[in-house]
Enzyme design. Sequence first.
Site, PDB file in Angstrom:
ATOM      1  N   GLU A 154       3.754 -48.372  61.839  1.00  0.00           N
ATOM      2  CA  GLU A 154       2.915 -47.982  62.977  1.00  0.00           C
ATOM      3  C   GLU A 154       1.662 -47.207  62.527  1.00  0.00           C
ATOM      4  O   GLU A 154       0.617 -47.292  63.160  1.00  0.00           O
ATOM      5  CB  GLU A 154       3.774 -47.145  63.936  1.00  0.00           C
ATOM      6  CG  GLU A 154       3.265 -47.027  65.348  1.00  0.00           C
ATOM      7  CD  GLU A 154       2.959 -48.351  66.042  1.00  0.00           C
ATOM      8  OE1 GLU A 154       3.606 -49.385  65.771  1.00  0.00           O
ATOM      9  OE2 GLU A 154       2.031 -48.339  66.882  1.00  0.00           O
ATOM     10  N   GLY A 155       1.771 -46.466  61.422  1.00  0.00           N
ATOM     11  CA  GLY A 155       0.605 -45.730  60.918  1.00  0.00           C
ATOM     12  C   GLY A 155      -0.523 -46.689  60.555  1.00  0.00           C
ATOM     13  O   GLY A 155      -1.690 -46.480  60.919  1.00  0.00           O
ATOM     14  N   HIS A 156      -0.191 -47.782  59.839  1.00  0.00           N
ATOM     15  CA  HIS A 156      -1.213 -48.763  59.480  1.00  0.00           C
ATOM     16  C   HIS A 156      -1.769 -49.440  60.741  1.00  0.00           C
ATOM     17  O   HIS A 156      -2.973 -49.676  60.846  1.00  0.00           O
ATOM     18  CB  HIS A 156      -0.619 -49.860  58.586  1.00  0.00           C
ATOM     19  CG  HIS A 156      -0.087 -49.376  57.277  1.00  0.00           C
ATOM     20  ND1 HIS A 156       1.259 -49.317  56.998  1.00  0.00           N
ATOM     21  CD2 HIS A 156      -0.716 -48.929  56.165  1.00  0.00           C
ATOM     22  CE1 HIS A 156       1.440 -48.869  55.768  1.00  0.00           C
ATOM     23  NE2 HIS A 156       0.260 -48.611  55.237  1.00  0.00           N
ATOM     24  N   ASP A 164      -2.755 -39.073  53.509  1.00  0.00           N
ATOM     25  CA  ASP A 164      -3.160 -38.943  52.097  1.00  0.00           C
ATOM     26  C   ASP A 164      -4.493 -38.191  52.070  1.00  0.00           C
ATOM     27  O   ASP A 164      -5.546 -38.776  51.796  1.00  0.00           O
ATOM     28  CB  ASP A 164      -3.294 -40.327  51.465  1.00  0.00           C
ATOM     29  CG  ASP A 164      -1.951 -41.022  51.372  1.00  0.00           C
ATOM     30  OD1 ASP A 164      -1.082 -40.518  50.654  1.00  0.00           O
ATOM     31  OD2 ASP A 164      -1.771 -42.038  52.047  1.00  0.00           O
ATOM     32  N   GLN A 179      -2.678 -47.616  40.219  1.00  0.00           N
ATOM     33  CA  GLN A 179      -2.441 -46.288  40.797  1.00  0.00           C
ATOM     34  C   GLN A 179      -0.976 -45.852  40.678  1.00  0.00           C
ATOM     35  O   GLN A 179      -0.592 -44.835  41.246  1.00  0.00           O
ATOM     36  CB  GLN A 179      -2.942 -46.211  42.236  1.00  0.00           C
ATOM     37  CG  GLN A 179      -2.197 -47.056  43.261  1.00  0.00           C
ATOM     38  CD  GLN A 179      -2.884 -47.030  44.610  1.00  0.00           C
ATOM     39  OE1 GLN A 179      -3.901 -47.678  44.821  1.00  0.00           O
ATOM     40  NE2 GLN A 179      -2.344 -46.266  45.562  1.00  0.00           N
ATOM     41  N   GLY A 201       0.288 -52.780  52.063  1.00  0.00           N
ATOM     42  CA  GLY A 201       1.299 -53.556  52.772  1.00  0.00           C
ATOM     43  C   GLY A 201       2.485 -52.708  53.186  1.00  0.00           C
ATOM     44  O   GLY A 201       2.397 -51.481  53.268  1.00  0.00           O
ATOM     45  N   VAL A 217       0.160 -40.559  61.690  1.00  0.00           N
ATOM     46  CA  VAL A 217       1.091 -40.996  62.736  1.00  0.00           C
ATOM     47  C   VAL A 217       2.491 -40.535  62.330  1.00  0.00           C
ATOM     48  O   VAL A 217       2.886 -40.687  61.165  1.00  0.00           O
ATOM     49  CB  VAL A 217       1.043 -42.529  62.901  1.00  0.00           C
ATOM     50  CG1 VAL A 217       2.011 -42.988  63.975  1.00  0.00           C
ATOM     51  CG2 VAL A 217      -0.381 -42.963  63.245  1.00  0.00           C
ATOM     52  N   SER A 259       5.542 -43.292  56.469  1.00  0.00           N
ATOM     53  CA  SER A 259       5.186 -43.672  55.097  1.00  0.00           C
ATOM     54  C   SER A 259       6.062 -44.835  54.680  1.00  0.00           C
ATOM     55  O   SER A 259       7.253 -44.892  55.052  1.00  0.00           O
ATOM     56  CB  SER A 259       5.435 -42.480  54.161  1.00  0.00           C
ATOM     57  OG  SER A 259       5.484 -42.922  52.822  1.00  0.00           O
ATOM     58  N   SER A 260       5.494 -45.745  53.892  1.00  0.00           N
ATOM     59  CA  SER A 260       6.299 -46.867  53.391  1.00  0.00           C
ATOM     60  C   SER A 260       7.434 -46.342  52.520  1.00  0.00           C
ATOM     61  O   SER A 260       8.467 -46.986  52.369  1.00  0.00           O
ATOM     62  CB  SER A 260       5.427 -47.814  52.576  1.00  0.00           C
ATOM     63  OG  SER A 260       4.316 -48.197  53.344  1.00  0.00           O
TER      64      SER A 260
HETATM   65  O1  PAF Z   1      -3.341 -45.512  50.738  1.00  0.00           O
HETATM   66  C1  PAF Z   1      -3.084 -46.612  50.218  1.00  0.00           C
HETATM   67  O2  PAF Z   1      -2.303 -47.426  50.751  1.00  0.00           O
HETATM   68  C2  PAF Z   1      -3.710 -46.967  48.889  1.00  0.00           C
HETATM   69  O3  PAF Z   1      -3.838 -45.846  48.067  1.00  0.00           O
HETATM   70  C3  PAF Z   1      -5.061 -47.692  49.028  1.00  0.00           C
HETATM   71  C4  PAF Z   1      -6.103 -46.810  49.698  1.00  0.00           C
HETATM   72  C5  PAF Z   1      -4.877 -48.959  49.845  1.00  0.00           C
HETATM   73  C6  PAF Z   1      -5.598 -48.073  47.646  1.00  0.00           C
HETATM   74  O4  PAF Z   1      -4.711 -48.911  46.977  1.00  0.00           O
END
Ligand code: PAF
Length: 286
Positions: A37-39, A152, A63, A33, A182, A191-192
């Site tokens: 723009e990258g997403h 990443d 994570q 979430g 991006v 990046s968020s």
């Molecule tokens: O890159 C991310 O946003 C997260 O590491 C992912 C791949 C959604 C896993 O939680």
Amino acid sequence: MQILTALEPLRTALSALKNNSGDARLALVPTMGALHEGHLTLVREAKARAEHVVVSIFVNPRQFGPNEDLATYPRQLEADARLLEAEGVDVLWAPTVEVVYPPAYATSVQVSGLDAVLCGAARPGHFDGVATVVSKLFNQVQPDVALFGEKDWQQLAIIRRMARDLDLTRPRADAILGVPTVREADGLAMSSRNKYLTADERAAAPAMNRAMRVAAERIVAGEPVAQALAVLRAKVLAAGFRSIDYADLRDAATLEDLAAFDGRPARLLVAAHMGKARLIDNVAVG
Ligand code: PAF
């Protein structure tokens, strides 16, 4: 767009999508979430490659390390949903923590070796959390293609290895698709976590990518890797980063540390701390 938070409705929605459209391909874009723009670039690429697109939003507690930003990680589901609706996404899969990790949950996926270097060294357990949740998302959604940002890079390499090792995706070259990072107009990777930067830090941060691109060019031109990396580190610190977790040249697929550039696909990867943010970036070498 359907917004689903429980498994049974997800399965019903996915089988309806598949039954209605025969051979249609399904793409998955996993996210946490706070979409930028990258997403949305991943979503557009997904739509170009598949008839149906599922985006997942799940801030995965497994994570995050004990001293990391799980509690403060930006959460904005309604705004994210509006963005995804406008992109024509079919399903927003936004499970709760209890749906993903029910009581007495006990299983973890580890991609040994690849998880111990780079970000894995500074964030023990992080990639186990990523591999575990991504394997669950693959099982839940069963996509034909899944898209991840190249920002990443280590995550992408780990997911590719995991998918191959566990036969999680169909054996197609593009089943796990990396999409180029991006960037803002000044080169900062989107990046968020850029939200954690103050205005001054934000202005200084693009220096890291500039220094990386110069280092990559010098390595290709024959400068010894150790020398190019030493100059890169000095520039990053001079720009206002307070510390560097790593600045390495690595094999693009195996992440093996490369003391010399031998022409194989390689990646220059950096993680460094600026104020409250830990920024990562990588560029292709050669
Ligand atoms: O890159 C991310 O946003 C997260 O590491 C992912 C791949 C959604 C896993 O939680």
